[in-house]
Every structure is written in structure tokens, then in C-alpha cells.
Design a protein around this motif. Sequence first.
Motif, PDB file in Angstrom:
ATOM      1  N   ASP A 219      56.639  41.760  44.997  1.00  0.00           N
ATOM      2  CA  ASP A 219      55.925  43.031  45.165  1.00  0.00           C
ATOM      3  C   ASP A 219      55.684  43.276  46.651  1.00  0.00           C
ATOM      4  N   LEU A 220      56.403  44.230  47.191  1.00  0.00           N
ATOM      5  CA  LEU A 220      56.269  44.558  48.624  1.00  0.00           C
ATOM      6  C   LEU A 220      55.294  45.694  48.860  1.00  0.00           C
ATOM      7  N   SER A 221      54.596  46.128  47.828  1.00  0.00           N
ATOM      8  CA  SER A 221      53.732  47.299  47.973  1.00  0.00           C
ATOM      9  C   SER A 221      52.594  47.047  48.961  1.00  0.00           C
ATOM     10  N   GLY A 222      52.087  45.819  48.989  1.00  0.00           N
ATOM     11  CA  GLY A 222      50.982  45.514  49.895  1.00  0.00           C
ATOM     12  C   GLY A 222      51.384  45.629  51.352  1.00  0.00           C
ATOM     13  N   ILE A 223      52.494  45.004  51.710  1.00  0.00           N
ATOM     14  CA  ILE A 223      52.957  45.065  53.096  1.00  0.00           C
ATOM     15  C   ILE A 223      53.415  46.468  53.452  1.00  0.00           C
ATOM     16  N   ALA A 224      53.973  47.193  52.468  1.00  0.00           N
ATOM     17  CA  ALA A 224      54.375  48.579  52.725  1.00  0.00           C
ATOM     18  C   ALA A 224      53.162  49.450  52.998  1.00  0.00           C
ATOM     19  N   ALA A 225      52.057  49.161  52.306  1.00  0.00           N
ATOM     20  CA  ALA A 225      50.815  49.924  52.521  1.00  0.00           C
ATOM     21  C   ALA A 225      50.270  49.670  53.930  1.00  0.00           C
ATOM     22  N   LYS A 226      50.402  48.416  54.416  1.00  0.00           N
ATOM     23  CA  LYS A 226      49.953  48.104  55.776  1.00  0.00           C
ATOM     24  C   LYS A 226      50.745  48.906  56.799  1.00  0.00           C
ATOM     25  N   VAL A 227      52.035  49.014  56.583  1.00  0.00           N
ATOM     26  CA  VAL A 227      52.886  49.765  57.504  1.00  0.00           C
ATOM     27  C   VAL A 227      52.526  51.248  57.463  1.00  0.00           C
ATOM     28  N   ALA A 228      52.287  51.753  56.263  1.00  0.00           N
ATOM     29  CA  ALA A 228      51.927  53.167  56.127  1.00  0.00           C
ATOM     30  C   ALA A 228      50.606  53.461  56.809  1.00  0.00           C
TER      31      ALA A 228
END
Length: 303
Positions: A219-228
Motif C-alpha cells: 500500500d503506497l497510499s501513505g507515502i503518496a499522501a506525504k508527497v501530495a
Amino acid sequence: MATLGLSETEKAAVEDFRRDVVEPSRTSLVIVDFWAEWCGPCKQLTPVIEKVCAEYAAKGVKLVKVNVDENGFIASQFRVQSIPTVYAMFQGQPVADLSQARTEGQLKQYLDQLLAQLPIQSDEKALAQEIAPLIAMGEQLLADGEADRALSVFSQIAEMDPDNAEVAAGQARALVALGQLDEAEAALAALPAEAAKHAAVDQARAAIALARDAKPVADLSGIAAKVAADPNDHDARFELAGGLMANGDRDGAAEALLEIVRRDRAWNDGAAKAQLLTIFEAVGLEDPWVAGQRRRLSQILFS
């Protein structure tokens, strides 16, 4: 060479020369070394010629030594005025004077040039022609994601040609796809030093390096949220690129790395660009996808 009017000794010498030099030169590159027992420079050159010709035997090179004291008539036909004199013969004709080649490197350079220009028949060329379609089959299986079958094909080819760089590289990339990284490195380590310099081996090494760094993330959603939340969090975006690549999303990984370069090309000593180049090498520099991504990188760097 005509034999009319020759003595029996001269006729025998001509027949020997035809048998040992002219006939083999129809399909092979015959190196004729004119020498004598009393010749000091000949004694220095002989080990060099013998070693190199032995190494090039599979390439279609044959060495014939002609003692000028015992074969004066043959030497005179070639107008040998000093020794050592060394000629390369093909299809019954001299094609090069190699007398100035006194080191292994010089002689190999001459031979490589001649072999590239002449239609020499050799075991090496015959084997290359035989395995070429098999290598293509292995590459197609790899491209189709059938790593097990690709590994089987490359392993069978390796039994036929164990020192082939393309074959070892194919084996290594198949092993990488199967997660067997130590075995992949061992396949490359077994190659001779010269074969290990092949571009295909560099590609396989890059694939191994990427695989060792890869950490698949469910699940890459967490790291993607940090980037966003913070587009300038390059550490997070770099981590996201690694996760995407590990998950098989090279488009997403390239996009993330290109964005880092776009925002700060010097970040972490150019780590994003370096990782992109590693990906390019692992995929293959001739691949159309790589060509497109390299154009995008160039546009960013030179805009």
C-alpha cells in the motif's frame, strides 16, 4: 605456384605449402610465419604469435611456420628479405603484412580488423548463428513475463556457449525476475574478463542493483499522501519511486524521479537522475520506452 621446371625438392615444398597454407586459407585466415633457428627476433616473436593464434583458433585463424633455411624456395616466392616476416593469407593470397606486430595487443588488433572484413568461416561464427534464434526466444519470453521458461532457455544455451555475455546476461535477468539475486550475480561472475565488459552484462548488473534496492510495498497510499501534502519532500517522493518500481510500475517510478529532477536536480547529489539512469540501463538503452524517458530527462535538464 607453378611447378614446371622445378626440382623434386621444390615441387615437394610447393605441394606442402598448398596443403598447409593455400587450401586452409580458402575458408580460414592463415598466418604464415617465416623464421629460422638462428634468428634472435624470431625467438622473441614466436611465443607471441603462437599464443595469439591459439586464442583465435575458434575464430578461424590458423598458424603455419615456415623455416626459411628448409624452405628457401617458398621464402623467395614471397620475396622474404628479412625475418621474422609474417603474412596473413586468405583464399590463397596475402591480405596483410603483420611483420610489424611485435606485441599481443598489436597482433590482436590486426587480426580483429581482418576478421571483421573477411568472410572467414569459423566454429565461433557457426555457433553464433546457431544460438542467435535461441537468444531471441529467451529475450521474448523475458519480455512476456515468463521468467521460468526464459531461464530454462538461457541455461540450455549456456551449456553450448558458456562464455557468451548475452546468454549470461539473459540468465541473470531471468534470475532477477525470479528473485534469485545471488544466483544472478554468480552467472555474471563466471564470465571471462573480456566478456564481462559487454553492454548486456552492464544491463544485467543494473537490473540486479535495482532489485537489491527494491522494497515492494503493498500500500503506497501513505507515502503518496506525504508527497501530495509536500511536493518538495524529495525523500518521500524518492521512496515512492522505489516502491513503484518494486511493484512493477516503471512509468510511475520514472514520473516521480523526473519530478524530483525538475524541482531540484542537485538533490542528494543527483540521486534521482542517477536512479533514472540505472533504470534505463536495466530496461535496455535501445528500448523505445527508455528513449522516450531520456528525451523527457533531457528536456528538463536543458530547459
